[in-house]
Design a protein around this motif. Sequence first.
Motif, PDB file in Angstrom:
ATOM      1  N   UNK A 147      14.745  -3.869  -6.492  1.00  8.83           N
ATOM      2  CA  UNK A 147      14.345  -2.958  -5.206  1.00  8.83           C
ATOM      3  C   UNK A 147      13.121  -3.446  -4.521  1.00  8.83           C
ATOM      4  N   UNK A 148      11.765  -3.405  -5.661  1.00  7.89           N
ATOM      5  CA  UNK A 148      10.805  -3.788  -5.025  1.00  7.89           C
ATOM      6  C   UNK A 148      10.634  -5.219  -4.352  1.00  7.89           C
ATOM      7  N   UNK A 149      11.483  -6.028  -5.037  1.00  6.20           N
ATOM      8  CA  UNK A 149      11.558  -7.437  -4.612  1.00  6.20           C
ATOM      9  C   UNK A 149      12.123  -7.643  -2.802  1.00  6.20           C
ATOM     10  N   UNK A 150      13.407  -6.601  -2.975  1.00  5.16           N
ATOM     11  CA  UNK A 150      13.923  -6.393  -1.716  1.00  5.16           C
ATOM     12  C   UNK A 150      13.212  -5.935  -0.716  1.00  5.16           C
ATOM     13  N   UNK A 151      12.197  -5.038  -0.967  1.00  6.90           N
ATOM     14  CA  UNK A 151      11.345  -4.340  -0.077  1.00  6.90           C
ATOM     15  C   UNK A 151      10.389  -5.371   0.501  1.00  6.90           C
TER      16      UNK A 151
ATOM     17  N   UNK B 124      15.578  -4.482   2.332  1.00  5.99           N
ATOM     18  CA  UNK B 124      15.315  -2.956   2.173  1.00  5.99           C
ATOM     19  C   UNK B 124      14.440  -2.401   3.063  1.00  5.99           C
ATOM     20  N   UNK B 125      14.339  -1.473   3.851  1.00  2.69           N
ATOM     21  CA  UNK B 125      13.204  -0.563   4.313  1.00  2.69           C
ATOM     22  C   UNK B 125      12.499   0.371   3.678  1.00  2.69           C
ATOM     23  N   UNK B 126      11.263   0.291   3.737  1.00  2.99           N
ATOM     24  CA  UNK B 126      10.382   1.250   2.724  1.00  2.99           C
ATOM     25  C   UNK B 126      10.595   2.506   3.293  1.00  2.99           C
ATOM     26  N   UNK B 127      10.593   3.533   2.452  1.00  4.30           N
ATOM     27  CA  UNK B 127      10.705   4.904   2.913  1.00  4.30           C
ATOM     28  C   UNK B 127       9.277   5.247   3.611  1.00  4.30           C
ATOM     29  N   UNK B 128       8.271   4.879   2.936  1.00  9.86           N
ATOM     30  CA  UNK B 128       6.824   5.158   3.335  1.00  9.86           C
ATOM     31  C   UNK B 128       6.128   4.173   2.959  1.00  9.86           C
TER      32      UNK B 128
ATOM     33  N   UNK C  75       0.826  -1.166  -0.040  1.00 14.33           N
ATOM     34  CA  UNK C  75      -0.058   0.157   0.064  1.00 14.33           C
ATOM     35  C   UNK C  75       0.799   1.021  -0.134  1.00 14.33           C
ATOM     36  N   UNK C  76       0.775   2.080  -0.954  1.00 17.64           N
ATOM     37  CA  UNK C  76       1.362   3.371  -1.193  1.00 17.64           C
ATOM     38  C   UNK C  76       2.878   2.982  -0.604  1.00 17.64           C
ATOM     39  N   UNK C  77       3.520   1.942  -1.187  1.00 15.39           N
ATOM     40  CA  UNK C  77       5.098   1.736  -0.748  1.00 15.39           C
ATOM     41  C   UNK C  77       6.044   2.760  -1.591  1.00 15.39           C
ATOM     42  N   UNK C  78       6.638   3.552  -1.172  1.00 17.96           N
ATOM     43  CA  UNK C  78       7.749   4.220  -1.754  1.00 17.96           C
ATOM     44  C   UNK C  78       9.288   3.796  -1.221  1.00 17.96           C
ATOM     45  N   UNK C  79      10.108   4.004  -1.909  1.00 15.65           N
ATOM     46  CA  UNK C  79      11.378   4.149  -1.558  1.00 15.65           C
ATOM     47  C   UNK C  79      12.537   4.924  -2.110  1.00 15.65           C
ATOM     48  N   UNK C  80      13.279   5.546  -1.442  1.00 20.49           N
ATOM     49  CA  UNK C  80      14.353   6.312  -1.982  1.00 20.49           C
ATOM     50  C   UNK C  80      15.601   6.267  -1.476  1.00 20.49           C
ATOM     51  N   UNK C  81      16.522   6.180  -2.340  1.00 16.54           N
ATOM     52  CA  UNK C  81      17.805   5.868  -1.811  1.00 16.54           C
ATOM     53  C   UNK C  81      18.571   7.313  -1.821  1.00 16.54           C
TER      54      UNK C  81
END
Lengths: 334, 305
Positions: free
Chosen positions: A44-48, A53-57, A7-13
């Motif tokens: 990245x999505x798979x690792x989330x 990896x931690x989700x940013x939000x 749900x509304x997953x985002x990831x930033x490096x």
Amino acid sequence: MGRIQLEKVTKSFGEVNVIPPLDLEINDGEFVVFVGPSGCGKSTLLRLIAGLEDVTSGKIEIDGTNATELAPAQRGLAMVFQSYALYPHMSVRKNIAFPMKMAKVPQDEQKRRIDAAAKALNLTDYLDRRPGQLSGGQRQRVAIGRAIVREPQAFLFDEPLSNLDAALRVGMRLEIMELHERLATTMIYVTHDQVEAMTMADKIVVLRAGHIEQVGSPLELYHNPRNEFVAGFIGSPKMNLLKGDTARQHGAATVGVRPEHIAVSTTEGLWQGKVNVAEHLGSDTFLHVNDHGLGSEPLTVRVDGELPVKHGDTIFMTPDTSKMHRFDDEGLRL
Amino acid sequence: MVVPYPVHSEPERPLMATQHSRAAARLMISPAVLLLLGWMLIPLCMTLYFSFLRYNLLMPGMEEFTGWMNYRFFLTDPAFMDALVNTLLLVGGVLLITTVGGTLLALLLDQPFWGQGIVRIMVIAPFFVMPTVSALVWKNMFMNPVNGLFGHLFQSLGLQPYDFLSQAPLASIIFIVSWQWLPFATLILLTAFQSLDQEQLEAAEMDGAPALARFWYIMLPHLARAITVVVLIQTIFLLSIFAEILVTTGGGPGTASTNLTYLIYMQSLLQFDVGMGSAGGVVAIILANIVAIFLMRMIGKNLDA
Ligand SMILES: Nc1ncnc2c1ncn2[C@@H]1O[C@H](COP(=O)(O)OP(=O)(O)O)[C@@H](O)[C@H]1O
Ligand SMILES: [Mg+2]
């Protein structure tokens, strides 16, 4: 059980936003393939999802429980890495046993599961070897074996076949599909190869720059691509995309015709062109046609069976207008 | 002492073209090989020869063959057993501290943190300080009960200053030498950590291995080869520790911090007994080889790929 919901997953490096807000639902037992060009954020999505990896939000739910903050090991997922990531100093047996050892599974149960996995994966004769003494395909199977014995809720594969040669890849593809039939466990499979996606998936997720372009079954994507990108990405050889007058005649900014939806003749047809390269496969013939007056890109057509033409020959082509795809200037399907 | 290194098999080359060049290559390196051989063999043979002579610089012209006398005196000297034990304690102690400490330090330095570059350079720094200098600094500035920092520290805590070098001479030297060699071990082990495939650690994490188990089952086996190299190289140098003892304790009190190298120095130079010193040198060579064989038996298999 392996229902996974994003749900509304985002990831930033740092400053770079790799995954913009993204929603996705994966049902129990589904074989889902993430496909997209290199660097689009599939891994990245798979690792989330794996928790590496931690989700940013945003929020990740596995089987209805919030797993966003859970450690990877507690999510009940098993992952097969592109490099296999076997433990080089342990024998195959110990590699496969490692997750069970960590989970303190009783010895006899460990042995039972190892033997079952080894039998299913044709590894029985290699259990006492080190990973370094195995071929690429065998290493791949060890990695899968290590995932199976954990009896996970879902399997995650990150381009597992990209280090194998073409013949092995086809074989392993079948083995993974059989495994899915047998275990009926959710599998998420990442690849940049649309052929793998088309042949294996129940559901394909097409990604571009972290965005989901379209979600659907292989044939849905093939017949009803939502936009130009999906149309060009799904199907092999690639769809011909034509702009200009041809497109305007059909009331669109771009029209797409798949190579297999163009009838070819040496005597008459709507379009005329010169064969640049002819690929004779026996079962099919692929022609790359130049000088067709429809644009600068060469046109690709597929002919069933054999067609005796060669470089420089003139041929005639007629598109099947009922199977033409039309797109507006933003690339969206009309 | 022979340092065994993993021999890499030569890549296969066409035979014809290389046979001439191989012969030429042998011819061309032969002067260097001969020079090296001479360099090693002549002193070795002379040492062997002297060790069977009664040869004291205080009695020139009286040299005569004495058979095993020198060896008998050297080996039955009570100082010899002390020196032998001290040598082994010194080597073992420093190896233990540097490999364990080096592993932990390397693990720490491998983590990303602010100012990593500077910290890494500073950690390496002790290795560039000459042994005599660092030993003197430790002796005078830290361990001296009157002027040393440790003395002040003890006093400020209301404790009696501890005279490290006379009350725990060997332990103090082990500490000083460890301080010198820790950077070497850390550096080698750090490069080993950096060559560890991150996906293996991630796989182990997915497999449910907590941090300690990941260290034990994944990192440590990966480090085995680097640790072996560290142990072998350090052993060679640690068997012949000398400067640190000379400038700090002078081998004392008594023989409490005398190792074999220092004993040979005392026999041959302080007592001018060349014959006895040579016998001690031969004994040291034999001992070094025993240690080498022992080490290779124990950890040499780590070097096989
Ligand atoms: N640890 C990271 N730090 C910074 N950027 C990263 C990191 N991992 C991936 N990226 C960036 O995220 C994007 C997506 O990477 P990835 O998910 O590996 O793509 P794919 O697997 O689809 O080829 C790339 O542009 C990559 O440079
Ligand atoms: Mg990737």
